[in-house]
Design an enzyme around this catalytic site. Structure first.
Site, PDB file in Angstrom:
ATOM      1  N   ASP A 111       1.584   2.552   3.544  1.00 42.65           N
ATOM      2  CA  ASP A 111       0.721   3.726   3.383  1.00 42.65           C
ATOM      3  C   ASP A 111       1.555   4.997   3.416  1.00 42.65           C
ATOM      4  O   ASP A 111       1.072   6.044   3.849  1.00 42.65           O
ATOM      5  CB  ASP A 111      -0.385   3.761   4.444  1.00 42.65           C
ATOM      6  CG  ASP A 111      -1.477   4.766   4.111  1.00 42.65           C
ATOM      7  OD1 ASP A 111      -1.556   5.208   2.952  1.00 42.65           O
ATOM      8  OD2 ASP A 111      -2.240   5.118   5.031  1.00 42.65           O
ATOM      9  N   HIS A 148      -4.416  -0.886   5.752  1.00 43.32           N
ATOM     10  CA  HIS A 148      -3.999  -0.138   6.951  1.00 43.32           C
ATOM     11  C   HIS A 148      -4.955  -0.310   8.136  1.00 43.32           C
ATOM     12  O   HIS A 148      -5.590   0.633   8.581  1.00 43.32           O
ATOM     13  CB  HIS A 148      -3.761   1.353   6.659  1.00 43.32           C
ATOM     14  CG  HIS A 148      -4.786   2.044   5.799  1.00 43.32           C
ATOM     15  ND1 HIS A 148      -6.137   1.977   6.026  1.00 43.32           N
ATOM     16  CD2 HIS A 148      -4.641   2.828   4.709  1.00 43.32           C
ATOM     17  CE1 HIS A 148      -6.757   2.703   5.118  1.00 43.32           C
ATOM     18  NE2 HIS A 148      -5.877   3.221   4.304  1.00 43.32           N
ATOM     19  N   LYS A 193      -9.199  -0.418  -5.826  1.00 44.74           N
ATOM     20  CA  LYS A 193      -9.259   0.239  -4.524  1.00 44.74           C
ATOM     21  C   LYS A 193     -10.638   0.822  -4.267  1.00 44.74           C
ATOM     22  O   LYS A 193     -11.162   1.577  -5.085  1.00 44.74           O
ATOM     23  CB  LYS A 193      -8.213   1.366  -4.486  1.00 44.74           C
ATOM     24  CG  LYS A 193      -8.222   2.174  -3.209  1.00 44.74           C
ATOM     25  CD  LYS A 193      -7.675   1.385  -2.043  1.00 44.74           C
ATOM     26  CE  LYS A 193      -7.919   2.117  -0.738  1.00 44.74           C
ATOM     27  NZ  LYS A 193      -6.725   2.302   0.066  1.00 44.74           N
ATOM     28  N   ARG A 198       1.928   9.520  -5.754  1.00 40.79           N
ATOM     29  CA  ARG A 198       1.496  10.803  -6.328  1.00 40.79           C
ATOM     30  C   ARG A 198       1.887  10.897  -7.800  1.00 40.79           C
ATOM     31  O   ARG A 198       2.084   9.904  -8.466  1.00 40.79           O
ATOM     32  CB  ARG A 198       2.062  12.001  -5.525  1.00 40.79           C
ATOM     33  CG  ARG A 198       1.956  11.887  -4.005  1.00 40.79           C
ATOM     34  CD  ARG A 198       0.540  11.758  -3.503  1.00 40.79           C
ATOM     35  NE  ARG A 198       0.468  11.950  -2.061  1.00 40.79           N
ATOM     36  CZ  ARG A 198      -0.505  11.497  -1.293  1.00 40.79           C
ATOM     37  NH1 ARG A 198      -1.494  10.795  -1.816  1.00 40.79           N
ATOM     38  NH2 ARG A 198      -0.513  11.734  -0.012  1.00 40.79           N
ATOM     39  N   HIS A 206       3.004  14.493   1.655  1.00 43.66           N
ATOM     40  CA  HIS A 206       2.387  15.797   1.397  1.00 43.66           C
ATOM     41  C   HIS A 206       3.474  16.839   1.595  1.00 43.66           C
ATOM     42  O   HIS A 206       4.383  16.627   2.421  1.00 43.66           O
ATOM     43  CB  HIS A 206       1.258  16.086   2.403  1.00 43.66           C
ATOM     44  CG  HIS A 206       0.073  15.187   2.272  1.00 43.66           C
ATOM     45  ND1 HIS A 206      -0.971  15.434   1.411  1.00 43.66           N
ATOM     46  CD2 HIS A 206      -0.238  14.021   2.891  1.00 43.66           C
ATOM     47  CE1 HIS A 206      -1.875  14.474   1.517  1.00 43.66           C
ATOM     48  NE2 HIS A 206      -1.462  13.599   2.398  1.00 43.66           N
ATOM     49  N   LEU A 235      -4.828   8.940   8.183  1.00 45.67           N
ATOM     50  CA  LEU A 235      -6.113   8.245   8.246  1.00 45.67           C
ATOM     51  C   LEU A 235      -5.935   6.800   7.805  1.00 45.67           C
ATOM     52  O   LEU A 235      -5.208   6.562   6.842  1.00 45.67           O
ATOM     53  CB  LEU A 235      -7.146   8.951   7.352  1.00 45.67           C
ATOM     54  CG  LEU A 235      -7.573  10.322   7.873  1.00 45.67           C
ATOM     55  CD1 LEU A 235      -8.424  11.043   6.849  1.00 45.67           C
ATOM     56  CD2 LEU A 235      -8.339  10.180   9.190  1.00 45.67           C
ATOM     57  N   HIS A 264       1.520   5.400  -1.686  1.00 51.71           N
ATOM     58  CA  HIS A 264       1.133   6.577  -2.476  1.00 51.71           C
ATOM     59  C   HIS A 264       2.376   7.179  -3.104  1.00 51.71           C
ATOM     60  O   HIS A 264       3.285   7.624  -2.376  1.00 51.71           O
ATOM     61  CB  HIS A 264       0.470   7.633  -1.580  1.00 51.71           C
ATOM     62  CG  HIS A 264      -0.788   7.145  -0.931  1.00 51.71           C
ATOM     63  ND1 HIS A 264      -2.026   7.300  -1.495  1.00 51.71           N
ATOM     64  CD2 HIS A 264      -0.990   6.460   0.226  1.00 51.71           C
ATOM     65  CE1 HIS A 264      -2.948   6.743  -0.708  1.00 51.71           C
ATOM     66  NE2 HIS A 264      -2.340   6.227   0.342  1.00 51.71           N
ATOM     67  N   ALA A 298      -3.820  14.598   5.760  1.00 44.79           N
ATOM     68  CA  ALA A 298      -3.595  13.295   6.409  1.00 44.79           C
ATOM     69  C   ALA A 298      -2.544  12.509   5.646  1.00 44.79           C
ATOM     70  O   ALA A 298      -2.611  12.395   4.425  1.00 44.79           O
ATOM     71  CB  ALA A 298      -4.898  12.510   6.443  1.00 44.79           C
ATOM     72  N   HIS A 344     -10.402   0.802   1.874  1.00 44.24           N
ATOM     73  CA  HIS A 344     -10.217   1.785   2.945  1.00 44.24           C
ATOM     74  C   HIS A 344     -11.401   1.619   3.884  1.00 44.24           C
ATOM     75  O   HIS A 344     -12.516   2.037   3.575  1.00 44.24           O
ATOM     76  CB  HIS A 344     -10.148   3.216   2.392  1.00 44.24           C
ATOM     77  CG  HIS A 344      -9.889   4.225   3.479  1.00 44.24           C
ATOM     78  ND1 HIS A 344      -8.690   4.894   3.601  1.00 44.24           N
ATOM     79  CD2 HIS A 344     -10.653   4.641   4.526  1.00 44.24           C
ATOM     80  CE1 HIS A 344      -8.742   5.672   4.677  1.00 44.24           C
ATOM     81  NE2 HIS A 344      -9.925   5.556   5.250  1.00 44.24           N
ATOM     82  N   HIS A 392       0.879  -1.191   0.000  1.00 44.69           N
ATOM     83  CA  HIS A 392       0.000   0.000   0.000  1.00 44.69           C
ATOM     84  C   HIS A 392       0.909   1.231   0.000  1.00 44.69           C
ATOM     85  O   HIS A 392       1.522   1.556   1.004  1.00 44.69           O
ATOM     86  CB  HIS A 392      -0.902   0.014   1.240  1.00 44.69           C
ATOM     87  CG  HIS A 392      -1.824   1.199   1.300  1.00 44.69           C
ATOM     88  ND1 HIS A 392      -3.182   1.077   1.498  1.00 44.69           N
ATOM     89  CD2 HIS A 392      -1.611   2.521   1.184  1.00 44.69           C
ATOM     90  CE1 HIS A 392      -3.743   2.272   1.505  1.00 44.69           C
ATOM     91  NE2 HIS A 392      -2.796   3.168   1.320  1.00 44.69           N
TER      92      HIS A 392
HETATM   93  C1  NCD Z   1      -3.608   8.988   2.288  1.00 40.92           C
HETATM   94  C2  NCD Z   1      -3.215  10.064   1.270  1.00 40.92           C
HETATM   95  O1  NCD Z   1      -2.656  11.089   1.676  1.00 40.92           O
HETATM   96  O2  NCD Z   1      -3.437   9.861   0.076  1.00 40.92           O
HETATM   97  N1  NCD Z   1      -3.582   9.565   3.599  1.00 40.92           N
HETATM   98  C3  NCD Z   1      -3.468   8.899   4.768  1.00 40.92           C
HETATM   99  O3  NCD Z   1      -3.554   9.527   5.820  1.00 40.92           O
HETATM  100  N2  NCD Z   1      -3.257   7.608   4.811  1.00 40.92           N
HETATM  101  C4  NCD Z   1      -4.936   8.426   1.929  1.00 40.92           C
HETATM  102  C5  NCD Z   1      -5.260   7.143   2.628  1.00 40.92           C
HETATM  103  O4  NCD Z   1      -4.618   6.113   2.410  1.00 40.92           O
HETATM  104  O5  NCD Z   1      -6.203   7.140   3.440  1.00 40.92           O
HETATM  105 ZN    ZN Z   2      -3.161   5.095   1.803  1.00 34.27          ZN
END
Ligand code: NCD
Ligand code: ZN
Length: 348
Positions: A248, A175, A100, A18, A252, A220, A16, A264, A137, A14
């Protein structure tokens, strides 16, 4: 005393990455130590068709270092308009590995997610037929439900009914953050898996809120009470075959985290293995790290294990990067708040 541990190269189930400048900045951080990762599709706009997943896959590969062997495994973002035929073709052609499900409004960039679960029932049925995993999720979005209870309520109200109505649907509880999530995942049989993040193994809500609010720990699903963290540690170190790593890692820009309305997500990719070795050593379970990080995930996804290895060595406190640069903008790297002694010292 120096100790060292060699494990099969881990995967991140899992992640991200971007897009654009952020993708360029963060992709090398996961490619350094991980073999593969399940790539989350919550871009703006989201990755909803097979063609979009294929294009995103090409952009990720272009952002990887020249000599990288990292393999991004793509996902589709389920909407109420998802075409089961497009999904099945993308899965059949190997463009996607999973789909997803974001309940609409549950987290970052989830506005296009599902509001009415009855509308996606035909998609679930098609996925069960072809064996395509559904990554979930698992939080309700009902504003009446307290944010700390949203995962447990989701399991009862949404997840369990979906699984009962769609036998054979393969589901990953993404998660998990609670004892209820860990218990449900471990009793769900071979069609149910669950990922656990680095931060949910290391921290509880006191770390985020006591003595000042720490935005870099806000993610989150939100960090829960200590007893939940303990249940997650027990699940991760148990060797249970349905439980595996999904960092996860969710970068950001620092200014979006240190803001009046903090985004988050914890950016853990650069430090994930150092943190995991620390946790597993605290639990006297270093011998289970490979099972959690390198073996259970491929077994669930019906993929071969990686053949290369990484070696972690314990020594003096390691200096880890505090930020990763994205042009003029910085991205703050997860810091658990105490020294880490394990680092990757060799790879094959
Ligand atoms: C994730 C994100 O920033 O894309 N944020 C997070 O807090 N985990 C989204 C997600 O997986 O919930
Ligand atoms: Zn995530």
């Amino acid at each position: 005393m120096t100790a060292s541990l060699t494990i099969l190269r881990p995967d991140d189930w899992h992640l991200h990455l971007r897009d654009g400048a952020m993708l360029q900045a963060v992709a090398p951080e996961s490619a350094r130590h991980f073999g593969r990762a399940i790539i989350m599709p919550n871009l703006v706009p989201p990755v909803v068709t097979g063609a979009e997943a294929a294009a995103y896959h090409r952009r990720i590969n272009a952002a990887l270092p020249q000599d990288s062997a990292f393999t991004p495994l793509m996902t589709l973002y389920l909407t109420e308009e998802t075409d089961p035929e497009d999904l099945a073709a993308a899965y059949h052609d190997g463009i996607i590995t999973a789909v997803k499900l974001y309940p609409a409004g549950a987290t970052t960039n989830s506005a296009s997610g599902v509001r009415n679960f009855d509308k996606v029932r035909p998609v679930f049925e098609r996925m069960a037929d072809i064996g395509c995993p559904l990554c979930v999720h698992g939080e309700v979005t009902d504003p009446e439900i307290d944010i700390f209870d949203r995962e447990a309520v989701f399991i009862d109200r949404i997840l369990d009914p979906i699984r009962r109505a769609t036998p054979g649907l393969r589901v990953v509880m993404e998660h998990i953050t609670t004892k209820q999530g860990a218990d449900y995942a471990q009793s769900g049989g071979p069609d149910l898996g669950a990922t656990i993040t680095v931060q949910h193994l290391m921290l509880d809500r006191n770390d985020m809120l006591a003595g000042g609010m720490r935005p870099h720990y806000y993610c989150l699903p939100i960090l829960k009470r200590r007893e939940h963290r303990e249940a997650l540690r027990a699940a991760a170190t148990s060797g249970h075959s349905q439980i595996f790593l999904g960092t996860d890692s969710a970068p950001h820009p620092t200014h979006a985290k240190e803001s009046e309305c903090c985004s988050a997500g914890c950016f853990t990719a650069p430090v994930a293995l150092s943190c995991l070795a620390h946790v597993f050593e605290e639990e006297n379970a270093l011998d289970q790290l490979e099972t959690f990080a390198s073996r259970n995930g491929p077994a669930f996804y019906r993929l071969p294990e990686n053949t290369q290895t990484v070696t972690l060595t314990k020594g003096a406190p390691v200096t880890l990067p505090e930020t990763v640069r994205m042009g003029q903008v910085s991205v703050t790297v997860f810091d658990p708040g105490h020294p880490l002694h394990w680092s990757v010292t060799a790879q094959s």
